[in-house]
Design an enzyme around this catalytic site. Structure first.
Site, short mmCIF file in Angstrom:
data_model
loop_
_atom_site.label_atom_id
_atom_site.label_comp_id
_atom_site.label_asym_id
_atom_site.label_seq_id
_atom_site.Cartn_x
_atom_site.Cartn_y
_atom_site.Cartn_z
N PRO A 16 0.91 -1.30 0.11
CA PRO A 16 0.00 0.04 0.10
C PRO A 16 0.73 1.22 0.00
O PRO A 16 1.76 1.36 0.86
CB PRO A 16 -0.67 0.10 1.35
CG PRO A 16 0.16 -1.08 2.24
CD PRO A 16 0.84 -1.95 1.09
N MET A 17 0.71 2.23 -0.79
CA MET A 17 1.26 3.22 -1.07
C MET A 17 0.52 4.59 -1.37
O MET A 17 -0.32 4.67 -2.25
CB MET A 17 2.53 3.22 -2.23
CG MET A 17 3.64 2.56 -1.89
SD MET A 17 4.75 2.19 -3.10
CE MET A 17 4.00 1.22 -4.44
N ALA A 18 0.74 5.49 -0.39
CA ALA A 18 -0.23 6.65 -0.46
C ALA A 18 0.01 7.61 -1.79
O ALA A 18 1.09 7.65 -2.11
CB ALA A 18 -0.28 7.74 0.73
N GLN A 70 -6.00 -1.38 3.48
CA GLN A 70 -5.28 -0.97 4.57
C GLN A 70 -5.75 0.36 5.38
O GLN A 70 -6.21 1.24 4.62
CB GLN A 70 -3.74 -0.65 4.20
CG GLN A 70 -2.95 -0.18 5.52
CD GLN A 70 -1.42 -0.20 5.23
OE1 GLN A 70 -1.43 1.23 4.82
NE2 GLN A 70 -0.32 -0.74 5.35
N CYS A 102 3.68 3.42 8.74
CA CYS A 102 3.91 5.10 7.83
C CYS A 102 4.70 5.89 8.76
O CYS A 102 4.40 6.10 9.94
CB CYS A 102 2.28 5.53 7.66
SG CYS A 102 2.48 7.32 6.73
N LYS A 141 1.15 -4.12 8.91
CA LYS A 141 2.42 -3.80 8.54
C LYS A 141 3.30 -2.95 9.29
O LYS A 141 2.45 -1.79 9.74
CB LYS A 141 2.25 -3.15 7.01
CG LYS A 141 3.44 -2.97 6.28
CD LYS A 141 3.13 -2.65 4.74
CE LYS A 141 4.53 -2.34 4.03
NZ LYS A 141 5.41 -0.97 4.39
N ASN A 202 9.58 -6.76 3.09
CA ASN A 202 9.38 -5.55 2.46
C ASN A 202 10.56 -4.44 2.68
O ASN A 202 11.14 -4.62 3.73
CB ASN A 202 8.10 -4.96 2.91
CG ASN A 202 8.03 -3.45 2.40
OD1 ASN A 202 7.70 -2.53 3.22
ND2 ASN A 202 7.96 -3.33 1.08
N ASP A 204 13.59 -2.52 -0.34
CA ASP A 204 14.58 -2.58 -1.17
C ASP A 204 14.76 -3.80 -2.12
O ASP A 204 15.52 -4.52 -2.70
CB ASP A 204 15.80 -2.81 -0.38
CG ASP A 204 16.27 -1.35 0.23
OD1 ASP A 204 15.82 -0.27 0.09
OD2 ASP A 204 17.46 -1.51 0.83
N ARG A 227 8.24 0.79 -3.96
CA ARG A 227 8.80 1.71 -4.78
C ARG A 227 9.38 1.31 -5.89
O ARG A 227 9.19 1.91 -7.06
CB ARG A 227 9.74 2.71 -4.15
CG ARG A 227 9.51 3.71 -2.95
CD ARG A 227 10.28 4.40 -2.36
NE ARG A 227 11.51 3.38 -1.36
CZ ARG A 227 12.46 3.67 -1.21
NH1 ARG A 227 13.18 5.00 -1.43
NH2 ARG A 227 13.27 2.54 -0.41
#
Length: 329
Positions: A16-18, A70, A102, A141, A202, A204, A227
């Site tokens: 999940p990425m905002a 999430q 976060c 997470k 999670n 790299d 990313r």
């Protein structure tokens, strides 16, 4: 690997990425082999009080189902009520994941996200309360710790398991690191030794080879990509190939532009031209990164306001790249 009674076509997940993992991007990642996609993080409190803007984050397309949602917050009763009221009845949602990692200052300031790592008892109570009402598996997470003086991920994981968490995802950085430095995969390996529930690694993972090394080093049950997927939804397919010992993919510049156009068209479909054109500026920058004249393209995209202009620019850029490739041959 199972989370609750759920099984997936593979154990490579989209984190999940905002501002990134919206309905448009998730579908492309699922198409490219992602085993499970997560929504952007959603404020439990905002949902509790009926925020319409927050509800738009929970739109789910048929091609990405089922999706993990999430949520973030720090009030156990409110979070449990939101799960009961908003998620239990939805067939398109398969997992309730709680954000405890976060690092954003405004999130931490409110006691949410990685601030929960400073209060393991509260974090465990959140899981416990949600488990009491949820009809779906509940996961969390979190990070290595809040800072270098407070590395408590192993103890934190044990507390969440005791509270009933069905799986956990660990980012191998502290909150104070944000996204700098190197992710510590040793902490993921250590957590795997101490809990029986599935552990998702999670941090790299930017290539198929990275994922293979993480799996071998940590023994994690699943890999979560963040990313590394930006501008690169093919990464999931590449990871699948790497884990099978197959050669990496060779994605051409033309394929990158075609995917960028598809992504933009989906964004227009779901969000309208104005929002899509604004939001796609960052995505387009990721797609064209490293390609010839990418800086010029990024600058031009930042001046455009209509879908016709954006698609024309990208198609012309694609033709230019094709011609450059022919000349080099």
């Amino acid at each position: 690997m199972k989370i609750g009674n759920l099984e997936f076509k593979n154990n490579v997940f989209l984190a999940p990425m905002a501002g990134v993992t919206d309905i448009s991007f998730r579908g492309l990642c699922k198409e490219q082999g992602c085993g499970l996609v997560y929504t952007e993080m959603v404020s439990a409190k905002a949902l509790y009080y009926g925020s319409e803007n927050t509800k738009t984050l929970l739109r789910i397309a048929d091609e990405e189902r089922p999706v993990a949602v999430q949520i973030f917050g720090h009030e156990p009763e409110i979070m449990a009520e939101v799960v009961r009221e908003h998620f239990n009845h939805r067939d398109d949602i398969c997992i309730i994941d709680v954000n405890m990692g976060c690092p954003a200052p405004k999130i931490v300031k409110n006691g949410d996200g990685s601030a929960l790592m400073k209060d393991p008892k509260l974090a465990a109570e959140i899981i416990r309360k949600i488990k009491e009402v949820s009809t779906k598996p509940v996961t969390a997470k979190f990070r290595k710790g809040f800072d270098d003086e407070n590395i408590n991920a192993v103890e934190f994981a044990i507390e969440l398991e005791k509270a009933g968490a069905d799986a956990i995802a660990i980012h191998g950085r502290t909150r104070s690191q944000m996204y700098s430095g190197t992710a510590d995969w040793d902490i993921i390996k250590e957590i795997k030794k101490h809990v029986k529930i599935p552990v998702i690694g999670n941090g790299d993972v930017f290539s198929g080879e990275d994922a293979k090394r993480m799996k071998e080093h940590t023994g994690c049950d699943a890999i979560m990509v963040a990313r590394g997927s930006m501008g690169n939804p093919w990464l999931f397919k590449e990871i699948e190939r790497a884990l099978k010992g197959e050669e990496p993919l060779d994605i051409t510049p033309e394929e990158k532009i075609n995917m960028c156009i598809r992504h933009y068209e989906l964004a227009v479909k779901y969000d309208g031209v104005h929002k899509a054109t604004r939001e796609m500026r960052k995505h387009a920058a990721w797609y064209v990164k490293g390609l010839p004249k990418c800086t010029d393209i990024r600058n031009k995209l930042n001046t455009l306001n209509t879908s016709e202009e954006v698609i024309e620019l990208l198609n012309n850029y694609k033709k230019e790249l094709e011609n450059m490739n022919k000349i080099s041959e």
